[in-house]
Design a protein around this motif. Structure first.
Motif, PDB file in Angstrom:
ATOM      1  N   ILE A 197     -19.437  39.600  -0.243  1.00 34.72           N
ATOM      2  CA  ILE A 197     -19.529  38.367   0.560  1.00 34.72           C
ATOM      3  C   ILE A 197     -18.366  37.448   0.233  1.00 34.72           C
ATOM      4  O   ILE A 197     -17.682  36.945   1.118  1.00 34.72           O
ATOM      5  CB  ILE A 197     -20.869  37.632   0.331  1.00 34.72           C
ATOM      6  CG1 ILE A 197     -22.033  38.441   0.915  1.00 34.72           C
ATOM      7  CG2 ILE A 197     -20.830  36.242   0.974  1.00 34.72           C
ATOM      8  CD1 ILE A 197     -23.392  37.776   0.763  1.00 34.72           C
ATOM      9  N   GLY A 198     -18.118  37.206  -1.049  1.00 37.65           N
ATOM     10  CA  GLY A 198     -17.047  36.309  -1.461  1.00 37.65           C
ATOM     11  C   GLY A 198     -17.428  35.576  -2.723  1.00 37.65           C
ATOM     12  O   GLY A 198     -18.522  35.785  -3.272  1.00 37.65           O
ATOM     13  N   PRO A 199     -16.594  34.680  -3.173  1.00 35.55           N
ATOM     14  CA  PRO A 199     -16.875  33.985  -4.441  1.00 35.55           C
ATOM     15  C   PRO A 199     -18.079  33.058  -4.364  1.00 35.55           C
ATOM     16  O   PRO A 199     -18.724  32.799  -5.378  1.00 35.55           O
ATOM     17  CB  PRO A 199     -15.584  33.202  -4.708  1.00 35.55           C
ATOM     18  CG  PRO A 199     -14.958  33.009  -3.350  1.00 35.55           C
ATOM     19  CD  PRO A 199     -15.299  34.261  -2.594  1.00 35.55           C
ATOM     20  N   ASN A 200     -18.376  32.553  -3.164  1.00 38.01           N
ATOM     21  CA  ASN A 200     -19.492  31.621  -2.993  1.00 38.01           C
ATOM     22  C   ASN A 200     -20.622  32.307  -2.232  1.00 38.01           C
ATOM     23  O   ASN A 200     -20.441  32.763  -1.102  1.00 38.01           O
ATOM     24  CB  ASN A 200     -19.046  30.377  -2.226  1.00 38.01           C
ATOM     25  CG  ASN A 200     -17.866  29.686  -2.885  1.00 38.01           C
ATOM     26  OD1 ASN A 200     -17.790  29.609  -4.103  1.00 38.01           O
ATOM     27  ND2 ASN A 200     -16.940  29.190  -2.073  1.00 38.01           N
ATOM     28  N   VAL A 201     -21.793  32.373  -2.865  1.00 34.68           N
ATOM     29  CA  VAL A 201     -22.942  33.067  -2.254  1.00 34.68           C
ATOM     30  C   VAL A 201     -24.197  32.253  -2.507  1.00 34.68           C
ATOM     31  O   VAL A 201     -24.441  31.797  -3.631  1.00 34.68           O
ATOM     32  CB  VAL A 201     -23.125  34.478  -2.847  1.00 34.68           C
ATOM     33  CG1 VAL A 201     -24.317  35.181  -2.204  1.00 34.68           C
ATOM     34  CG2 VAL A 201     -21.858  35.312  -2.675  1.00 34.68           C
ATOM     35  N   LEU A 202     -24.999  32.079  -1.462  1.00 36.52           N
ATOM     36  CA  LEU A 202     -26.282  31.400  -1.622  1.00 36.52           C
ATOM     37  C   LEU A 202     -27.425  32.258  -1.103  1.00 36.52           C
ATOM     38  O   LEU A 202     -27.230  33.195  -0.322  1.00 36.52           O
ATOM     39  CB  LEU A 202     -26.272  30.023  -0.954  1.00 36.52           C
ATOM     40  CG  LEU A 202     -26.012  29.872   0.550  1.00 36.52           C
ATOM     41  CD1 LEU A 202     -27.180  30.305   1.408  1.00 36.52           C
ATOM     42  CD2 LEU A 202     -25.677  28.411   0.861  1.00 36.52           C
ATOM     43  N   LEU A 203     -28.620  31.920  -1.545  1.00 31.39           N
ATOM     44  CA  LEU A 203     -29.830  32.612  -1.101  1.00 31.39           C
ATOM     45  C   LEU A 203     -30.309  32.015   0.218  1.00 31.39           C
ATOM     46  O   LEU A 203     -30.354  30.793   0.367  1.00 31.39           O
ATOM     47  CB  LEU A 203     -30.931  32.457  -2.154  1.00 31.39           C
ATOM     48  CG  LEU A 203     -32.295  33.060  -1.789  1.00 31.39           C
ATOM     49  CD1 LEU A 203     -32.239  34.580  -1.826  1.00 31.39           C
ATOM     50  CD2 LEU A 203     -33.378  32.543  -2.730  1.00 31.39           C
ATOM     51  N   HIS A 204     -30.654  32.875   1.161  1.00 32.15           N
ATOM     52  CA  HIS A 204     -31.255  32.399   2.407  1.00 32.15           C
ATOM     53  C   HIS A 204     -32.776  32.448   2.311  1.00 32.15           C
ATOM     54  O   HIS A 204     -33.455  31.460   2.570  1.00 32.15           O
ATOM     55  CB  HIS A 204     -30.780  33.250   3.588  1.00 32.15           C
ATOM     56  CG  HIS A 204     -31.232  32.743   4.918  1.00 32.15           C
ATOM     57  ND1 HIS A 204     -32.374  33.204   5.531  1.00 32.15           N
ATOM     58  CD2 HIS A 204     -30.714  31.811   5.747  1.00 32.15           C
ATOM     59  CE1 HIS A 204     -32.527  32.589   6.686  1.00 32.15           C
ATOM     60  NE2 HIS A 204     -31.538  31.728   6.842  1.00 32.15           N
ATOM     61  N   HIS A 205     -33.340  33.588   1.929  1.00 33.32           N
ATOM     62  CA  HIS A 205     -34.778  33.667   1.682  1.00 33.32           C
ATOM     63  C   HIS A 205     -35.108  34.941   0.910  1.00 33.32           C
ATOM     64  O   HIS A 205     -34.256  35.813   0.726  1.00 33.32           O
ATOM     65  CB  HIS A 205     -35.589  33.603   2.977  1.00 33.32           C
ATOM     66  CG  HIS A 205     -35.491  34.815   3.851  1.00 33.32           C
ATOM     67  ND1 HIS A 205     -34.479  34.999   4.770  1.00 33.32           N
ATOM     68  CD2 HIS A 205     -36.263  35.932   3.949  1.00 33.32           C
ATOM     69  CE1 HIS A 205     -34.653  36.146   5.405  1.00 33.32           C
ATOM     70  NE2 HIS A 205     -35.714  36.732   4.916  1.00 33.32           N
TER      71      HIS A 205
ATOM     72  N   GLY B 254     -36.328  26.522  -0.723  1.00 34.85           N
ATOM     73  CA  GLY B 254     -35.455  27.207  -1.665  1.00 34.85           C
ATOM     74  C   GLY B 254     -34.190  27.731  -1.033  1.00 34.85           C
ATOM     75  O   GLY B 254     -33.292  28.194  -1.725  1.00 34.85           O
ATOM     76  N   MET B 255     -34.113  27.667   0.279  1.00 32.02           N
ATOM     77  CA  MET B 255     -32.898  28.087   0.973  1.00 32.02           C
ATOM     78  C   MET B 255     -31.711  27.259   0.486  1.00 32.02           C
ATOM     79  O   MET B 255     -31.799  26.042   0.355  1.00 32.02           O
ATOM     80  CB  MET B 255     -33.091  27.892   2.473  1.00 32.02           C
ATOM     81  CG  MET B 255     -31.902  28.293   3.320  1.00 32.02           C
ATOM     82  SD  MET B 255     -32.209  27.924   5.064  1.00 32.02           S
ATOM     83  CE  MET B 255     -33.541  29.039   5.429  1.00 32.02           C
ATOM     84  N   GLY B 256     -30.621  27.936   0.181  1.00 30.95           N
ATOM     85  CA  GLY B 256     -29.433  27.238  -0.265  1.00 30.95           C
ATOM     86  C   GLY B 256     -29.185  27.339  -1.754  1.00 30.95           C
ATOM     87  O   GLY B 256     -28.154  26.865  -2.245  1.00 30.95           O
ATOM     88  N   LEU B 257     -30.111  27.961  -2.494  1.00 34.98           N
ATOM     89  CA  LEU B 257     -29.914  28.153  -3.927  1.00 34.98           C
ATOM     90  C   LEU B 257     -28.609  28.907  -4.168  1.00 34.98           C
ATOM     91  O   LEU B 257     -28.408  30.001  -3.646  1.00 34.98           O
ATOM     92  CB  LEU B 257     -31.084  28.956  -4.491  1.00 34.98           C
ATOM     93  CG  LEU B 257     -30.978  29.360  -5.951  1.00 34.98           C
ATOM     94  CD1 LEU B 257     -31.312  28.173  -6.839  1.00 34.98           C
ATOM     95  CD2 LEU B 257     -31.901  30.521  -6.267  1.00 34.98           C
ATOM     96  N   MET B 258     -27.722  28.328  -4.957  1.00 37.57           N
ATOM     97  CA  MET B 258     -26.443  28.965  -5.222  1.00 37.57           C
ATOM     98  C   MET B 258     -26.605  30.065  -6.267  1.00 37.57           C
ATOM     99  O   MET B 258     -27.103  29.838  -7.364  1.00 37.57           O
ATOM    100  CB  MET B 258     -25.414  27.940  -5.699  1.00 37.57           C
ATOM    101  CG  MET B 258     -24.980  26.958  -4.618  1.00 37.57           C
ATOM    102  SD  MET B 258     -24.330  27.740  -3.110  1.00 37.57           S
ATOM    103  CE  MET B 258     -22.915  28.634  -3.744  1.00 37.57           C
TER     104      MET B 258
END
Length: 257
Positions: free
Chosen positions: A97-105, A235-239
């Protein structure tokens, strides 16, 4: 966890099976957590069948099939929270994905022995469409999965065709996309199948005497914004790795009512 060749395989085929992401102890902790979540749901009278509906199987056969599924599992047991941000998971996600990844669900899916429900072929995109299509699923195997107990099947390279029209409750026409034409992704407990949300996937019924338990985490780049106001989970957006460069867009606007 993965090589440059693995990353290229993911880009070309839209999926990648990574072996041994979780060790035996971690798998056992999540298995136990799954059983306890199901038990607590039953005690709370919040347990129901998540089996897919539609004409992809005869109605009489559909009635006999069962699928246990619950969202937001990282709120139900810390074992799943540890899995969401596990260093091995982060190592893979940073590369595809890349260096920045967050949780969607997050969610869990359990196919019980002998009557575990099939998933018709589909893309995940219709449920939560995004602008840049970085969204992927990481399906964590808590049991060995093969064709007998309904392992996941994918159509390699299908993500490159873009979004497709779905029927019913977001599945593809089963006459054009029969489940058995997908490539079976045979896996062992502790393996994780990563696949883009445009990759066509599904699975046959579990006709074996073995349970098939999976926990699934959806991840995306924080700069890949939703195109529809849908499928927002707590919780969506948790890095998971890196940072969120968008200070005012780090979480949905929830309200307690």
């Amino acid at each position: 966890m993965i090589t440059r060749e693995d990353v290229e395989f993911y880009k070309e085929n839209g999926y990648l099976l990574v072996k041994g992401v979780f060790n035996q102890q971690e798998v056992e902790e999540m298995r136990q957590a799954v059983e306890e979540v199901i038990q607590r749901a039953a005690e709370s009278k919040a347990d129901y069948n998540h089996q897919w509906k539609g004409d992809f199987l005869p109605a009489e056969e559909l009635k006999k099939l069962v699928l246990k599924g619950f969202h937001d599992v990282h709120y139900h047991d810390a074992a799943f929270m540890r899995a969401v941000i596990h260093p091995n998971m982060a190592a893979v996600l940073k590369q595809i994905i890349g260096p920045n990844v967050l949780l969607h669900h997050s969610k869990m899916l359990v196919k019980p022995p002998e009557n575990g429900a099939a998933f018709p072929m589909h893309q995940d995109h219709p449920y939560f469409p995004h602008e840049k299509h970085t969204m992927l699923a990481a399906s964590v195997h808590l049991d060995d999965a093969d064709e007998a107990n309904g392992c996941l099947r994918v159509i390699p390279g299908s993500h490159r065709s873009g979004t497709l029209p779905h029927v019913g409750q977001h599945y593809l026409n089963h006459k054009e996309y029969p489940i058995n034409e997908g490539t079976p992704c045979v896996a062992e407990a502790g393996d994780v199948l990563f696949f883009n949300y445009l990759t066509i996937h599904g699975s046959e019924s579990n006709r074996s005497s073995r349970t098939r338990r999976n926990v699934l985490f959806q991840y995306r780049d924080p700069s890949d914004f939703p195109t529809e106001n849908t499928h927002f989970d707590w919780g969506m957006g948790l890095m998971v790795t890196g940072k969120n460069p968008h200070f005012t867009k780090v979480k949905p606007e929830f309200k307690i009512v």
